[in-house]
Design a protein around this motif. Sequence first.
Motif, PDB file in Angstrom:
ATOM      1  N   ALA A 340       0.797  -1.225   0.000  1.00 42.24           N
ATOM      2  CA  ALA A 340       0.000   0.000   0.000  1.00 42.24           C
ATOM      3  C   ALA A 340       0.828   1.274   0.000  1.00 42.24           C
ATOM      4  O   ALA A 340       0.446   2.268  -0.608  1.00 42.24           O
ATOM      5  N   VAL A 341       1.957   1.286   0.702  1.00 42.67           N
ATOM      6  CA  VAL A 341       2.738   2.512   0.907  1.00 42.67           C
ATOM      7  C   VAL A 341       3.961   2.487  -0.004  1.00 42.67           C
ATOM      8  O   VAL A 341       4.807   1.599   0.109  1.00 42.67           O
ATOM      9  N   LEU A 349       0.857  10.549   5.360  1.00 44.17           N
ATOM     10  CA  LEU A 349      -0.602  10.455   5.484  1.00 44.17           C
ATOM     11  C   LEU A 349      -1.007   9.366   6.462  1.00 44.17           C
ATOM     12  O   LEU A 349      -1.891   9.565   7.300  1.00 44.17           O
ATOM     13  N   VAL A 350      -0.361   8.220   6.370  1.00 47.70           N
ATOM     14  CA  VAL A 350      -0.678   7.108   7.276  1.00 47.70           C
ATOM     15  C   VAL A 350      -0.384   7.492   8.724  1.00 47.70           C
ATOM     16  O   VAL A 350      -1.190   7.229   9.629  1.00 47.70           O
ATOM     17  N   ALA A 355      -2.498   8.871  14.002  1.00 51.95           N
ATOM     18  CA  ALA A 355      -2.533   9.702  15.210  1.00 51.95           C
ATOM     19  C   ALA A 355      -3.924  10.282  15.438  1.00 51.95           C
ATOM     20  O   ALA A 355      -4.416  10.346  16.579  1.00 51.95           O
ATOM     21  N   TRP A 356      -4.577  10.673  14.355  1.00 58.53           N
ATOM     22  CA  TRP A 356      -5.947  11.201  14.451  1.00 58.53           C
ATOM     23  C   TRP A 356      -6.891  10.145  15.019  1.00 58.53           C
ATOM     24  O   TRP A 356      -7.716  10.417  15.898  1.00 58.53           O
ATOM     25  N   LEU A 357      -6.764   8.928  14.524  1.00 55.95           N
ATOM     26  CA  LEU A 357      -7.619   7.847  15.000  1.00 55.95           C
ATOM     27  C   LEU A 357      -7.368   7.528  16.464  1.00 55.95           C
ATOM     28  O   LEU A 357      -8.296   7.324  17.247  1.00 55.95           O
ATOM     29  N   ARG A 358      -6.099   7.505  16.872  1.00 59.30           N
ATOM     30  CA  ARG A 358      -5.759   7.144  18.249  1.00 59.30           C
ATOM     31  C   ARG A 358      -6.179   8.203  19.259  1.00 59.30           C
ATOM     32  O   ARG A 358      -6.668   7.871  20.340  1.00 59.30           O
TER      33      ARG A 358
END
Length: 384
Positions: A340-341, A349-350, A355-358
Amino acid sequence: MLIAIFRQFFLLGCMSFGGPAAHLGYFKRHFVDTLNWLTSARYAQLISLSQALPGPGSSQVSFAIGVERAGVLGGIAAFVGFTLPSFLIMALLAVSAHQFDAVYFAIIAGLKLFAVVIVADATLSMAKSFCTSAALKLLAVMSTLALVLFPMMGTQIAILITAAIIGAIWPLLKLGTVAKDASSTKSNINWIALGLFALLLGVSFIPLGHEFALFTPFYQAGAMVFGGGHVVLPVLQAGVPALSGDQFLSAYASAQAVPGPMFTIATYLGAQLTTEQPLVGALVATLLIFMPGFLLILAFQKSWINLASKPRFASSIAALNAAVVGFLAAALYSPIWTSAVHNFWQVALVIITFAWLRFKKPPIWWLLALFIAVGLLQHYLPSL
């Protein structure tokens, strides 16, 4: 209750990209953290049971969650809900002329990045839950390294056996939280389910005609394959010589691209085997490949939970759970991250979305929409 179970699993089946490792992350976040349908400890037991049995691991966990919630019918509702979206898509892909433009594959590329974030979140969450001692952390690290260096089915089985033995002979390390000894508890093995599993497996090796022989490899694969969809492909390729190598590769690529369980490879192959009645072939192959794993879950689910209250067995389960964390970490690296990366901005982005999700815990649908948009941007702005 059954409608609610079907609805929850159907929604997950529509968005569960990333394979078995990602599915376990979705289930943990949705059914343990959000809905509180079961505890982290019970979820850990179901995962360890699925890892110890052949069959589609994440689908077995989904079936077991349904059984925990509403018995056998709940398990069936969970299976149908989680599998229906990928079944319909795979059947459509199998009977179509594969006339899909680049936009479709661009969206898939974005969803692969989405899977990286979900699996990373699942790995960290499960490591915090299951690796609660230095010994368990070491087991998880060694499991990860072994699978990264030797990514084979035999390695996975060897790790599980080793972890279980370490937990059994070293219970004084307090690898897990151990309940009171339940040595007087009945085993509660479901002998009807176990007997039906064995009977169907035996019948599958009896030559009963050409059409029967076409589909028996699907039950055999579901009954004897450890390691999930990635492993079942070469087994089916050896067992179903009527299909070409290109057909198998198309089935595998399609299963990678759609949400839900990878065992719906059988849906595609079943439709290809019966071109005059592709939906019938797809349905028969799908039911046969999932059935043995579900029968084994029914056979051992109650006895597994009772055995878990015994100190040595609970210690083995704790060690197995730590090994499973290693499986997730290895899967995060390969094939999820490596496929994917591919450049620096994708790495950035990942990291940012992880970090946003956590820290902010946005709805998963927000992330899903974001990564679909990212995939489309990559298509229309290839310089990114």
